[in-house]
Enzyme design. Structure first.
Site, mmCIF file in Angstrom:
data_model
loop_
_atom_site.group_PDB
_atom_site.id
_atom_site.type_symbol
_atom_site.label_atom_id
_atom_site.label_comp_id
_atom_site.label_asym_id
_atom_site.label_seq_id
_atom_site.Cartn_x
_atom_site.Cartn_y
_atom_site.Cartn_z
ATOM 1 N N ARG A 54 -19.463 123.301 -52.735
ATOM 2 C CA ARG A 54 -20.268 122.137 -52.356
ATOM 3 C C ARG A 54 -19.312 121.006 -52.028
ATOM 4 O O ARG A 54 -18.101 121.123 -52.214
ATOM 5 C CB ARG A 54 -21.312 121.774 -53.418
ATOM 6 N N GLY A 55 -19.878 119.888 -51.529
ATOM 7 C CA GLY A 55 -19.023 118.801 -51.041
ATOM 8 C C GLY A 55 -18.875 118.974 -49.535
ATOM 9 O O GLY A 55 -18.600 120.082 -49.056
ATOM 10 N N ALA A 56 -19.084 117.878 -48.798
ATOM 11 C CA ALA A 56 -19.191 117.971 -47.335
ATOM 12 C C ALA A 56 -18.001 118.673 -46.662
ATOM 13 O O ALA A 56 -18.190 119.654 -45.931
ATOM 14 C CB ALA A 56 -19.419 116.574 -46.765
ATOM 15 N N ARG A 97 -27.818 124.068 -45.896
ATOM 16 C CA ARG A 97 -27.942 122.699 -46.422
ATOM 17 C C ARG A 97 -28.010 121.728 -45.241
ATOM 18 O O ARG A 97 -27.161 121.786 -44.351
ATOM 19 C CB ARG A 97 -26.752 122.354 -47.331
ATOM 20 N N GLN A 202 -22.261 116.723 -61.041
ATOM 21 C CA GLN A 202 -20.957 116.911 -60.391
ATOM 22 C C GLN A 202 -19.909 115.964 -60.967
ATOM 23 O O GLN A 202 -18.720 116.253 -60.944
ATOM 24 C CB GLN A 202 -21.072 116.677 -58.874
ATOM 25 N N ASP A 243 -21.553 112.350 -47.119
ATOM 26 C CA ASP A 243 -21.991 113.593 -46.470
ATOM 27 C C ASP A 243 -22.265 113.383 -44.993
ATOM 28 O O ASP A 243 -22.201 114.317 -44.201
ATOM 29 C CB ASP A 243 -23.247 114.125 -47.163
ATOM 30 N N ASN A 253 -24.951 109.875 -49.014
ATOM 31 C CA ASN A 253 -24.112 110.501 -50.043
ATOM 32 C C ASN A 253 -25.007 110.877 -51.225
ATOM 33 O O ASN A 253 -26.220 110.625 -51.217
ATOM 34 C CB ASN A 253 -22.988 109.547 -50.463
ATOM 35 N N LYS A 254 -24.408 111.454 -52.230
ATOM 36 C CA LYS A 254 -25.135 111.956 -53.405
ATOM 37 C C LYS A 254 -26.157 110.962 -53.937
ATOM 38 O O LYS A 254 -25.895 109.752 -53.975
ATOM 39 C CB LYS A 254 -24.109 112.305 -54.488
HETATM 40 O O1 MRU Z 1 -24.623 118.252 -53.438
HETATM 41 P P1 MRU Z 1 -23.147 118.137 -53.278
HETATM 42 O O2 MRU Z 1 -22.401 118.368 -54.553
HETATM 43 O O3 MRU Z 1 -22.627 118.983 -52.149
HETATM 44 O O4 MRU Z 1 -22.913 116.622 -52.872
HETATM 45 C C1 MRU Z 1 -21.604 116.185 -52.656
HETATM 46 C C2 MRU Z 1 -21.502 114.736 -52.372
HETATM 47 O O5 MRU Z 1 -22.472 114.024 -52.262
HETATM 48 C C3 MRU Z 1 -20.128 114.211 -52.118
HETATM 49 O O6 MRU Z 1 -20.009 112.881 -52.551
HETATM 50 C C4 MRU Z 1 -19.854 114.265 -50.597
HETATM 51 O O7 MRU Z 1 -20.082 115.549 -50.105
HETATM 52 C C5 MRU Z 1 -18.468 113.848 -50.256
HETATM 53 S S1 MRU Z 1 -17.316 115.091 -50.709
HETATM 54 C C6 MRU Z 1 -15.774 114.674 -50.199
#
Ligand code: MRU
Length: 352
Positions: A54-56, A97, A202, A243, A253-254
């Protein structure tokens, strides 16, 4: 952290090894460090969907590696048929996603290489090479972003971050946590406050884990303590990842990022976003971005333990939007964009 979760600094979140995709299973952290190996693009799609990765930026590179597997899996003998197979795989990977734009970006980069190729074998080789290059580029971009960002932070700053925008959200080093790493590497002493980041945690499972592992002074807070820590002078600056960022500077973002940014504004605390250019969506407007809604059980329980009664309604958005007026600067590999963002973001792309 138990002894099994000691990791070495050259470790990568996602990697191409012997024609397979190898990933850290992030659902098992921080208790166990487990690697999973995939040779089928469907497995990679499932890993993205179930948050193994996970993470963009990490899902952008994983999507590219997924398509590389699809190319190797294809039994076709013509370029046209291979492209058709890749298009089918792309759809399956893309549909995992919806919010992080890096996934679509990674898939498109690979499709461009496929279209430009000549023979089936040459296309397969160049797709694998391109996906591997994207993984290398990700690390270099994060380090460049870190250098640009580190000048915004001072010795003895306490920096708040939300979710995980670290090594585990990228191939290595991280975006927001990359900036924090670079600040420390530049000789400044910094402390970090990590929010827990409910519902999937996270912040506690991943950010606190990787910062503790790397020797940072990190304190964990419940998401509900953001206001308290800011009101009591315990935070000097905030840096988060993204994201998707649209051309007007609206940042997706999250879930909870908007609350952190609003609270930072209330207390006059600078709020920075760190993201590579591959996270920018220069086509869509803020209202067009799809926010992923996740299952209610993530909220009605923690892990396997139920914490809410049966039969209640749940609203569980995975992301939110922070408007540009709450953002002090957006740190990228091309420099730091400052308000007004419409102009400064445009300039980043003109300089590209
Ligand atoms: O649901 P996730 O864990 O994929 O969400 C991740 C985030 O929101 C991060 O802050 C974002 O992807 C930036 S990662 C460098």
């Amino acid at each position: 952290m138990n002894s099994q979760t000691k990791i070495n600094s050259s470790l990568r979140t996602v990697e191409w090894k012997n024609n397979k995709v190898v990933m850290i299973d992030q659902t098992k952290l921080p208790n166990e460090l487990v690697f999973v190996e995939y040779n089928d693009f469907n497995q990679v799609a499932n890993a993205i969907k179930t948050l193994v990765v996970r993470g963009a930026p990490a899902i952008g590179v994983s999507g590219a590696f997924g398509l590389a597997l699809a190319a190797l899996q294809s039994k076709t003998t013509t370029k046209t048929e291979l492209i058709l197979d890749l298009e089918k795989a792309k759809k399956i990977l893309f549909d995992t996603r919806p919010t992080a734009i890096n996934l679509g970006w990674g898939l498109e980069q690979i499709m461009k290489v496929a279209h430009a190729g000549t023979s089936v074998n040459q296309i397969k080789t160049s797709i694998v090479d391109e996906a591997k290059k994207m993984a290398e580029d990700d690390i270099n971009i994060n380090k460049t972003m870190g250098k640009y960002g580190s000048v915004l932070f001072e010795n003895n700053d306490t920096i708040m971050t939300h979710c995980n925008a670290g090594a585990l959200a990228t191939v290595a080093y991280g975006t927001a946590l990359g900036v924090i790493r670079a600040t420390k590497e530049s000789g400044k002493n910094v402390k970090v406050i990590a929010t827990e980041t409910r519902p999937i945690q996270q912040g506690s499972r991943l950010t606190a884990f990787e910062l503790k592992h790397d020797g940072f002074d990190v304190s964990l807070i419940p998401d509900t303590a953001v206001g308290y820590t800011m009101a009591n002078g315990l935070v000097n600056k905030v840096v988060v990842g993204a994201d998707r960022i649209v051309k007007t500077g609206h940042v997706f973002n999250k879930i909870g990022t908007y609350q952190v940014a609003t609270m930072a504004k209330q207390h006059g605390i600078p709020f920075y976003v760190a993201a590579p250019l591959s996270t920018f969506d220069m086509k869509n407007n803020a209202q067009d971005v799809i926010i992923e809604m996740r299952k209610g059980s993530e909220v009605t329980g923690i892990g396997d333990k139920k914490t809410a009664p049966d039969g209640i309604g749940v609203i569980n958005p995975a992301f939110d939007m922070t408007p540009p007026e709450l953002i002090t600067g957006i740190i990228t590999e091309k420099g730091v964009a400052k308000p007004p963002f419409k102009e400064s973001i445009k300039k980043l792309f003109e300089a590209n």
